[in-house]
Design a protein around this motif. Structure first.
Motif, short mmCIF file in Angstrom:
data_model
loop_
_atom_site.label_atom_id
_atom_site.label_comp_id
_atom_site.label_asym_id
_atom_site.label_seq_id
_atom_site.Cartn_x
_atom_site.Cartn_y
_atom_site.Cartn_z
N ARG A 24 0.83 -1.21 0.00
CA ARG A 24 0.00 0.00 0.00
C ARG A 24 0.86 1.26 0.00
NH1 ARG A 24 -1.98 2.25 4.77
NH2 ARG A 24 -1.29 0.35 5.80
N ARG A 25 1.94 1.22 0.75
CA ARG A 25 2.81 2.38 0.84
C ARG A 25 3.68 2.53 -0.41
NH1 ARG A 25 5.26 6.08 0.49
NH2 ARG A 25 6.45 7.34 1.96
N ARG A 26 4.06 1.38 -1.00
CA ARG A 26 4.91 1.45 -2.19
C ARG A 26 4.17 2.05 -3.39
NH1 ARG A 26 6.34 -3.91 -0.82
NH2 ARG A 26 5.39 -4.70 -2.74
N LEU A 27 2.83 1.91 -3.38
CA LEU A 27 2.05 2.45 -4.50
C LEU A 27 2.00 3.97 -4.50
CD1 LEU A 27 -0.94 -0.06 -4.58
CD2 LEU A 27 1.01 0.05 -6.14
N LEU A 28 2.27 4.59 -3.35
CA LEU A 28 2.24 6.06 -3.27
C LEU A 28 3.53 6.63 -3.84
CD1 LEU A 28 0.79 6.57 0.32
CD2 LEU A 28 -0.41 6.78 -1.86
N PRO A 29 3.43 7.68 -4.70
CA PRO A 29 4.64 8.26 -5.28
C PRO A 29 5.44 9.01 -4.22
CG PRO A 29 2.74 9.57 -5.87
CD PRO A 29 2.21 8.35 -5.18
N LEU A 35 7.49 15.90 -7.61
CA LEU A 35 8.16 17.10 -8.09
C LEU A 35 8.54 16.96 -9.56
CD1 LEU A 35 9.42 19.85 -7.53
CD2 LEU A 35 11.50 18.67 -6.76
N GLY A 36 9.01 15.76 -9.93
CA GLY A 36 9.37 15.54 -11.33
C GLY A 36 8.17 15.66 -12.25
N ALA A 37 7.03 15.12 -11.80
CA ALA A 37 5.82 15.18 -12.62
C ALA A 37 5.37 16.62 -12.81
CB ALA A 37 4.71 14.36 -11.97
N VAL A 38 5.39 17.38 -11.72
CA VAL A 38 4.96 18.78 -11.80
C VAL A 38 5.87 19.56 -12.74
CG1 VAL A 38 4.75 20.94 -10.49
CG2 VAL A 38 3.84 18.80 -9.56
N LEU A 39 7.16 19.37 -12.58
CA LEU A 39 8.10 20.07 -13.44
C LEU A 39 7.91 19.67 -14.90
CD1 LEU A 39 11.36 19.94 -11.27
CD2 LEU A 39 9.90 21.93 -11.75
N LEU A 42 4.81 21.45 -16.19
CA LEU A 42 5.08 22.87 -16.39
C LEU A 42 5.92 23.10 -17.64
CD1 LEU A 42 5.78 24.12 -12.74
CD2 LEU A 42 3.79 24.62 -14.18
N LEU A 43 6.92 22.29 -17.82
CA LEU A 43 7.77 22.44 -19.00
C LEU A 43 6.98 22.19 -20.28
CD1 LEU A 43 11.07 20.74 -17.74
CD2 LEU A 43 10.70 23.18 -18.22
N THR A 44 6.11 21.17 -20.23
CA THR A 44 5.28 20.88 -21.40
C THR A 44 4.34 22.04 -21.71
OG1 THR A 44 5.37 18.52 -20.88
CG2 THR A 44 3.62 19.27 -22.39
N ALA A 45 3.71 22.60 -20.64
CA ALA A 45 2.78 23.71 -20.82
C ALA A 45 3.50 24.93 -21.37
CB ALA A 45 2.09 24.04 -19.49
N VAL A 46 4.68 25.21 -20.81
CA VAL A 46 5.43 26.37 -21.29
C VAL A 46 5.83 26.18 -22.74
CG1 VAL A 46 7.61 27.63 -21.03
CG2 VAL A 46 6.26 27.04 -19.01
N GLY A 47 6.25 24.97 -23.06
CA GLY A 47 6.63 24.70 -24.45
C GLY A 47 5.46 24.84 -25.39
N ALA A 48 4.28 24.30 -24.98
CA ALA A 48 3.09 24.40 -25.82
C ALA A 48 2.67 25.84 -25.99
CB ALA A 48 1.96 23.57 -25.22
#
Length: 826
Positions: A24-29, A35-39, A42-48
């Motif tokens: 159960r705990r291993r499934l949580l990021p 932080l990597g996902a958010v970045l 953001l990078l994708t949105a800025v690029g688009a």
């Protein structure tokens, strides 16, 4: 151990530690994964965004710069009423626009204009939060965004359009100077009165060149940008006028906040009253009033906003019937205008105005309105104004509320019915009222014990002031709103007892909707005036045509209650009723007169099964717009609802119903009426009234009207001359296929003894007119002359009330107390 080896070891340790955790705990990021996902996002949105910013070009200006006319058609879909909508705009350079005007617009519309980059994310978030938290729908668009929307895009509300707006606004801010953007915004914005651009607005509202605008004038034009048509103080409803003034104050406060003016200069600034609206070309005669009603329907129902409508390009098929519209204008001219002599009576026969509307009860279609004599000369639509009290035309609402309240009367504690007895003593204090109130009856007549039916026929103020309180003032207000009186009109306040006698100020069109609901057995339609909406030249990039609202009725009253009210209002149009002049119509009809304090307005609202029509009469100073008394108009000492309004109503209704089958009301009143109807399914009409019935004192002949008792709505007098009536029309033939008029109604008088209301005569060609219409030379009727109703005709000078009707000398009564919010009766 090398640095790289140490890192690999730490990563391996973390992996081992994670594998040791429960599933159960291993499934949580982990936080690193989040932080990597958010970045990444953001990078994708800025690029688009960067790609879109590069590939989305500045489009060409939209077609609004060469807007088309609107075409308005009568209900036949062919006959043209008017063409309007050509853009009234003259572009000006920023140097010609005063600095105070620019500052006022920035203070009203975008206080971060000189700092933002074309969009204001903080403002957009704030506006969204305010909307979500119930502080009203708010926009977060900057001046740059609004300019982009006006100049490059459309007014459509879609996510795609909003996205393009943001991108283009950023580009425009980068490529254009702030002054250039502000000039573009001021030249493309709509200010109301058909004026696009600040130059046209300066001309339309103040009759000056834009360079001559003062600080307070600039602040008002800036305030108009939020709601151009609604905030025009010359035509706005009372509520919208308050909102417009508040927006003007907000603009000035912003100028202080931004340092454009000092607090002292702000305090010394007075509101700059604009000039009256000037008529648009092509709207002369009745056309401008019809266009105004249609536009009002489209905007108030949010079918089109003002800017989109005024930009043009629409084909609007209305519900107006050309023959009925012409008949309304003709009736006003023949039965009022020709009686006026401004040269001989300049103090009384000038500035006389009429408001009228006609609605189909079964559908709610507005078939005709009367907003004035000529829109080119009087660009105010009197049919839509909400600043004239309606007086005793409100009493049927009191009665409807009483019949539906299931509450007992103060007289006997039994449920209120049309035959409930009340004390008709003039200036009788109302009991259990929220505010002290003792309204006088017309000419201070005492009626003694009288039924609600008889009190409606004679329009007895003291009775209906008490009955409304017995029904519950909150319930009376609720009934009025259900029937069609707007909830926000002034005077519809259950905290004031005077509401019962008509302090409310609905428009003539609103009131026609109320009486149409009564004619339609309690089923109410909100009056509507647009039957079809199309684009003139549909093509690529054009706005989608919005759907018109579905027209359906709501049950305002149950049928039994509505029909009981109609049954009573039929007796008002009788030889001894206040609407006697309407007998000339020669077919079944019901209605109510109304006259207000100081003779400031007079009304007649009535209906047949086919049509409900209202006519209001008032005088208004053309410069100050203050109401002036009707006394003296056409040489009469007083003008009541039973005079010119009833006469105009009768003439119009006779014209438009001429040649149609005579229909009966087909009433199904509840037991509350307690009146047997001849030919009814389960009753047999008696041949005569009870011997115990005794007549009550009656006012002079000539069509008396009731009135309210306060706030410019009380103690309405009788005309000092016979109430004018329309020429008698021949009645419809009774040949095969003709529906006979309503049957004669007689009275079974319950105990205690009551008045004997007159039987409703069959309309025949030989039936005498209830009043004598004066000749063009206006001779004075000799004293002692008897009218067709058997009552002495009054002369043009005020006549005394009937013998025995008023209190003898020395009779004492408690002092009349009116509602504190309004003056005592006039």
């Amino acid at each position: 151990m090398t640095l790289s080896t140490g890192r690999r070891a730490r990563r391996a340790a973390r992996r081992e530690a994670r594998r040791a955790l429960p599933l159960r705990r291993r499934l949580l990021p982990t936080w690193r994964m989040c932080l990597g996902a958010v970045l990444g996002i953001l990078l994708t949105a800025v690029g688009a965004f960067a790609v879109l910013y590069v590939i989305v070009p500045l489009p060409d200006p939209n077609a609004q710069a060469v807007a088309q006319s609107n075409v308005y058609l009568y209900a036949d879909g062919v006959t043209e009423i008017a063409r309007t909508g050509a853009v009234n705009r003259t572009d000006v350079d920023i140097e010609r626009i005063p600095v105070s005007t620019r500052q006022a617009v920035v203070s009203a519309e975008d206080r971060t204009f000189y700092q933002n980059r074309g969009i204001d994310l903080k403002g957009m978030v704030r506006a969204g939060w305010n909307t979500l938290t119930g502080q009203g729908m708010q926009g977060g668009s900057t001046i740059t965004q609004q300019y982009v929307k006006n100049y490059y895009l459309t007014q459509s509300r879609t996510i795609e359009r909003k996205g393009r707006e943001l991108l283009i606004a950023l580009k425009v801010d980068q490529q254009r100077d702030k002054n250039e953007i502000l000039a573009g915004y001021l030249n493309t914005s709509y200010f109301g009165r058909g004026a696009y651009g600040i130059q046209s607005a300066a001309r339309a509202y103040y009759g000056v060149d834009v360079s001559e605008l003062t600080l307070p004038q600039s602040a008002y034009l800036a305030a108009l940008l939020q709601a151009p048509s609604a905030y025009d103080v010359k035509t706005a409803t009372p509520a919208n006028r308050e909102r417009a003034l508040a927006r003007w104050q907000y603009t000035l406060d912003g100028m202080v906040q931004l340092g454009f003016i000092s607090a002292t200069e702000r305090a010394d600034t007075a509101f700059p009253d604009p000039i009256d609206p000037q008529p648009a070309t092509g709207l002369a005669g009745q056309a401008g009033y019809l266009v105004g009603v249609a536009d009002d329907y489209l905007v108030t129902n949010r079918i089109l906003d003002s800017a989109t409508l005024r930009a043009g390009g629409w084909r609007i098929t209305t519900t107006f019937d050309q023959d009925k519209q012409d008949a309304f204008a003709r009736a006003v001219h023949d039965d009022l205008t020709e009686e006026l002599d401004p040269a001989a009576r300049p103090a009384t026969d000038t500035d006389v105005r009429v408001a009228g509307a006609s609605v189909e009860p079964a559908t709610g279609r507005v078939v005709a309105v009367y907003g004035g004599p000529d829109y080119a000369k009087q660009p105010y639509n009197d049919a839509l104004r909400q600043d004239n009290q309606i007086g005793s035309t409100f009493k049927p609402i009191d009665l409807a509320a009483g019949l539906s309240s299931h509450r007992g009367s103060s007289s006997d504690g039994l449920p209120i019915s049309t035959e409930t007895h009340y004390d008709g003593t003039s200036e009788r204090p109302v009991t259990d009222a929220p505010t002290p109130y003792a309204p006088p009856n017309e000419d201070d007549i005492d009626y003694g014990s009288i039924t609600l039916r008889q009190a409606m026929v004679k329009s007895v103020n003291s009775v209906y002031a008490q009955e409304g309180v017995d029904a519950g003032l909150a319930h009376v207000r609720e009934t009025a709103v259900r029937l069609g009186i707007p909830a926000d009109v002034p005077g519809l306040d259950p905290a004031n007892t005077s509401m019962t006698l008509g302090t409310a100020t609905p428009s003539a069109l609103d009131l026609a909707g109320v009486y149409a609901a009564l004619a339609n057995h309690g089923e109410a339609h909100r009056p509507w005036s647009v039957a079809k909406l199309e684009r003139v030249n549909p093509g690529p990039g054009q706005l989608d045509v919005p759907d018109l609202p579905e027209q359906s009725s709501t049950t305002a009253l149950d049928r039994g209650t509505a029909d009981a009210v109609t049954d009573v209002l039929r007796d008002v149009i009788g030889p001894r009723g206040t609407g006697a002049a309407a007998l000339d119509l020669g077919r079944p009809a019901a209605g109510k007169t109304g006259t207000t304090d100081a003779n400031l307005s007079a009304w007649f609202a009535g209906y047949t099964p086919e049509l409900a029509t209202t006519v209001g009469l008032f005088r208004e100073n053309p410069k100050t717009h203050a109401k002036e008394p009707l006394a003296g108009t056409a040489g009469y000492a007083r003008i009541n609802g039973g005079a010119f309004p009833t006469r105009i109503w009768t003439s119009y209704m006779g014209d438009v119903l001429d040649g149609t089958v005579v229909r009966s009301f087909e009433l199904q009143p509840t037991e509350a009426t307690k009146w047997p109807v001849v030919g009814g399914p389960s009753t047999t009409a008696p041949t005569s009234a009870s011997p115990s019935a005794t007549p009550a004192p009656s006012p002079p002949a000539g069509g008396t009207t009731g009135s309210t008792g306060t706030g410019g709505t009380g103690g309405a007098p009788v005309p000092a001359a016979p109430a004018p009536t329309a020429p008698r029309r021949p009645t419809a033939s009774t040949g095969p296929g003709t529906t006979l008029p309503d049957p004669v109604i007689t009275i079974v008088t319950p105990e205690p003894p009551t008045l004997v209301p007159p039987t409703r005569p069959e309309p025949t060609q030989s039936q005498p007119s209830p009043t004598a219409r004066p000749t063009s030379t206006r001779p004075t009727t000799e004293p002692g002359t008897t009218s067709p109703t058997g009552t002495p005709e009054p002369t043009r000078s005020p006549a005394p009330p009937p013998t025995g009707a008023t209190k003898p000398p020395g009779t004492s009564r408690p002092p009349a107390t009116a509602d504190p919010a309004t003056p005592p009766p006039g």
